[in-house]
Design an enzyme around this catalytic site. Structure first.
Site, PDB file in Angstrom:
ATOM      1  N   ARG A 151      -4.971 -12.101  -1.399  1.00  0.00           N
ATOM      2  CA  ARG A 151      -4.537 -12.701  -2.668  1.00  0.00           C
ATOM      3  C   ARG A 151      -3.376 -11.872  -3.203  1.00  0.00           C
ATOM      4  O   ARG A 151      -3.105 -10.778  -2.743  1.00  0.00           O
ATOM      5  CB  ARG A 151      -5.671 -12.780  -3.679  1.00  0.00           C
ATOM      6  CG  ARG A 151      -6.214 -11.457  -4.168  1.00  0.00           C
ATOM      7  CD  ARG A 151      -7.390 -11.580  -5.123  1.00  0.00           C
ATOM      8  NE  ARG A 151      -8.546 -12.226  -4.549  1.00  0.00           N
ATOM      9  CZ  ARG A 151      -9.555 -11.586  -3.965  1.00  0.00           C
ATOM     10  NH1 ARG A 151      -9.558 -10.284  -3.881  1.00  0.00           N
ATOM     11  NH2 ARG A 151     -10.568 -12.269  -3.458  1.00  0.00           N
TER      12      ARG A 151
ATOM     13  N   HIS B 221       2.991   7.310  15.255  1.00  0.00           N
ATOM     14  CA  HIS B 221       3.000   7.165  16.714  1.00  0.00           C
ATOM     15  C   HIS B 221       1.674   6.591  17.206  1.00  0.00           C
ATOM     16  O   HIS B 221       0.652   6.702  16.553  1.00  0.00           O
ATOM     17  CB  HIS B 221       3.324   8.502  17.392  1.00  0.00           C
ATOM     18  CG  HIS B 221       2.150   9.408  17.573  1.00  0.00           C
ATOM     19  ND1 HIS B 221       1.610  10.153  16.543  1.00  0.00           N
ATOM     20  CD2 HIS B 221       1.416   9.681  18.681  1.00  0.00           C
ATOM     21  CE1 HIS B 221       0.591  10.854  17.022  1.00  0.00           C
ATOM     22  NE2 HIS B 221       0.445  10.587  18.304  1.00  0.00           N
TER      23      HIS B 221
END
Length: 185
Positions: free
Chosen positions: A136, A69
């Protein structure tokens, strides 16, 4: 006898300090797979923990936050934003990373320490930063680490606490790693 003492002490601590254990989250509906390593100090969003699913063989390093939340929306629109957090199999989440609501972290992904993940992470990707962005692939990361390891000092298990590292080995390790990094098995 020592085991019983530790059990009683742990249970007393849980009650007195009102600690929340993983079993408490699971009772509320959070799902955790097999063979996970969840380190001390990881914070799971207790208020909506049933929106969290963790796959198998997931490692979550110390003090990571898994949030379902975001109350910043409450003052603007009167509602709190909520969302699921799905962490698929074989994921590594680094220390003090923050995973925000509505995020899925794909199979085999790596989240670098201190990163804030606000969007879904593709499988087999390394993400880093605030907000976290792909840097990467896991394959490229492995290759980069292998090259670094080939030119670095490496230590066996006897250089760890579980290997009962001696004072002399601690001193040697400190001297050899001054200003650089190495690897330990």
């Amino acid at each position: 006898m020592k085991r019983i003492f530790h059990f009683i002490r742990a249970r007393a601590r849980k009650v007195l300090l009102e600690e929340i254990w993983l079993e408490d989250y699971v009772k509320l509906g959070m799902k955790i797979g097999r063979d996970c390593s969840i380190q001390p100090g990881v914070i799971f969003d207790y208020s909506h923990c049933w929106l969290i699913e963790i796959g198998n063989r997931v490692t979550i390093a110390p003090e990571a936050y898994i949030l379902t939340h975001d109350t910043s929306s409450k003052s603007l629109i009167g509602y709190t934003r909520i969302g699921t957090v799905i962490i698929e199999d074989d994921v590594f989440i680094g220390a003090r990373a923050i995973i925000m609501p509505g995020v899925t972290i794909g199979k085999g992904a790596i989240v670098a320490a201190g990163s804030v993940v606000t969007k879904t992470v593709e499988s087999e990707m390394v993400v880093s930063g605030i907000p976290a962005i792909p840097i990467r692939s896991v394959t490229e990361q492995k290759s980069k680490l292998q090259q670094l390891m080939d030119s670095s000092k490496c230590y066996d298990e006897s250089y760890t606490l579980s290997g009962r590292i001696s004072a002399q080995k601690r001193e040697t390790m400190m001297r050899e790693l001054l200003g650089k990094s190495g690897f330990v098995r």
